[in-house]
Design a protein around this motif. Structure first.
Motif, PDB file in Angstrom:
ATOM      1  N   SER A 135       0.834  -1.194   0.000  1.00 39.09           N
ATOM      2  CA  SER A 135       0.000   0.000   0.000  1.00 39.09           C
ATOM      3  C   SER A 135       0.873   1.250   0.000  1.00 39.09           C
ATOM      4  O   SER A 135       2.021   1.236   0.444  1.00 39.09           O
ATOM      5  CB  SER A 135      -0.938  -0.002   1.210  1.00 39.09           C
TER       6      SER A 135
ATOM      7  N   ASN B 250       1.899   4.973   1.207  1.00 40.48           N
ATOM      8  CA  ASN B 250       1.838   5.869   2.356  1.00 40.48           C
ATOM      9  C   ASN B 250       2.345   7.217   1.871  1.00 40.48           C
ATOM     10  O   ASN B 250       3.479   7.317   1.381  1.00 40.48           O
ATOM     11  CB  ASN B 250       2.704   5.335   3.499  1.00 40.48           C
ATOM     12  N   ILE B 251       1.531   8.264   1.982  1.00 43.60           N
ATOM     13  CA  ILE B 251       1.876   9.562   1.388  1.00 43.60           C
ATOM     14  C   ILE B 251       3.107  10.201   2.020  1.00 43.60           C
ATOM     15  O   ILE B 251       3.740  11.050   1.402  1.00 43.60           O
ATOM     16  CB  ILE B 251       0.680  10.540   1.417  1.00 43.60           C
TER      17      ILE B 251
ATOM     18  N   LYS C 239      -6.955   5.507  -2.426  1.00 38.04           N
ATOM     19  CA  LYS C 239      -7.027   6.894  -1.933  1.00 38.04           C
ATOM     20  C   LYS C 239      -5.633   7.492  -1.759  1.00 38.04           C
ATOM     21  O   LYS C 239      -5.358   8.590  -2.238  1.00 38.04           O
ATOM     22  CB  LYS C 239      -7.790   6.951  -0.606  1.00 38.04           C
ATOM     23  N   SER C 240      -4.745   6.770  -1.101  1.00 38.26           N
ATOM     24  CA  SER C 240      -3.389   7.286  -0.889  1.00 38.26           C
ATOM     25  C   SER C 240      -2.618   7.385  -2.193  1.00 38.26           C
ATOM     26  O   SER C 240      -1.868   8.345  -2.402  1.00 38.26           O
ATOM     27  CB  SER C 240      -2.629   6.404   0.110  1.00 38.26           C
ATOM     28  N   SER C 241      -2.799   6.427  -3.078  1.00 40.15           N
ATOM     29  CA  SER C 241      -2.141   6.489  -4.392  1.00 40.15           C
ATOM     30  C   SER C 241      -2.614   7.710  -5.167  1.00 40.15           C
ATOM     31  O   SER C 241      -1.822   8.403  -5.811  1.00 40.15           O
ATOM     32  CB  SER C 241      -2.443   5.226  -5.201  1.00 40.15           C
TER      33      SER C 241
ATOM     34  N   TRP D  56      -0.987  10.739  -3.681  1.00 38.71           N
ATOM     35  CA  TRP D  56       0.417  10.762  -4.082  1.00 38.71           C
ATOM     36  C   TRP D  56       0.543  11.336  -5.498  1.00 38.71           C
ATOM     37  O   TRP D  56       1.350  12.234  -5.744  1.00 38.71           O
ATOM     38  CB  TRP D  56       0.994   9.341  -4.015  1.00 38.71           C
TER      39      TRP D  56
ATOM     40  N   LYS E  32       0.866  16.915   5.210  1.00 42.00           N
ATOM     41  CA  LYS E  32       0.553  15.483   5.133  1.00 42.00           C
ATOM     42  C   LYS E  32       0.314  14.938   6.531  1.00 42.00           C
ATOM     43  O   LYS E  32       1.159  15.053   7.411  1.00 42.00           O
ATOM     44  CB  LYS E  32       1.698  14.729   4.487  1.00 42.00           C
TER      45      LYS E  32
ATOM     46  N   VAL F 112      -1.199  11.320   8.313  1.00 39.97           N
ATOM     47  CA  VAL F 112      -1.722   9.964   8.162  1.00 39.97           C
ATOM     48  C   VAL F 112      -2.239   9.507   9.514  1.00 39.97           C
ATOM     49  O   VAL F 112      -1.871  10.054  10.557  1.00 39.97           O
ATOM     50  CB  VAL F 112      -0.653   8.978   7.623  1.00 39.97           C
TER      51      VAL F 112
END
Length: 97
Positions: free
Chosen positions: A8, A10-11, A55-57, A60, A85, A87
């Motif tokens: 996954s 992570n921004i 969502k995170s992609s 990014w 940012k 999270v």
């Protein structure tokens, strides 16, 4: 046959990582809605979706389009944006900021 496991995004962790992002019609529509609403002075957006839906992609790729001039989305704001940012974490929002 060996399967490729996709980690996954992570921004924060993946800020400088190269990710193969494929722009879907839904992602394009979402980015355009953000840009249009931003021009109408709406500067806060909620991005809601199930775990693993990108969502995170998306965030990014949106940041890379806005800040680094990578051409994932056709944006009128290249180079003119700042990002904060945050999270999910077990700390207060005040601490995160």
């Amino acid at each position: 046959m060996k399967s490729k496991i996709s980690q996954s995004v992570n921004i924060i962790r993946d800020d400088n990582r190269k990710i193969d992002y494929y722009v879907t019609p839904n992602a394009k529509k979402t980015a355009n809605e953000i840009f249009e609403n931003f021009n109408r002075r709406t500067h806060s957006f909620n991005l809601i979706g199930s775990f693993g839906t990108g969502k995170s992609s998306f965030l990014w790729a949106l940041e890379k389009s806005l800040k680094d001039n990578l051409n994932y989305f056709n944006t009128p704001f290249n180079g003119k944006t700042d990002f904060v940012k945050i999270v999910g974490d077990y700390q207060s929002l005040k601490s995160a900021l």
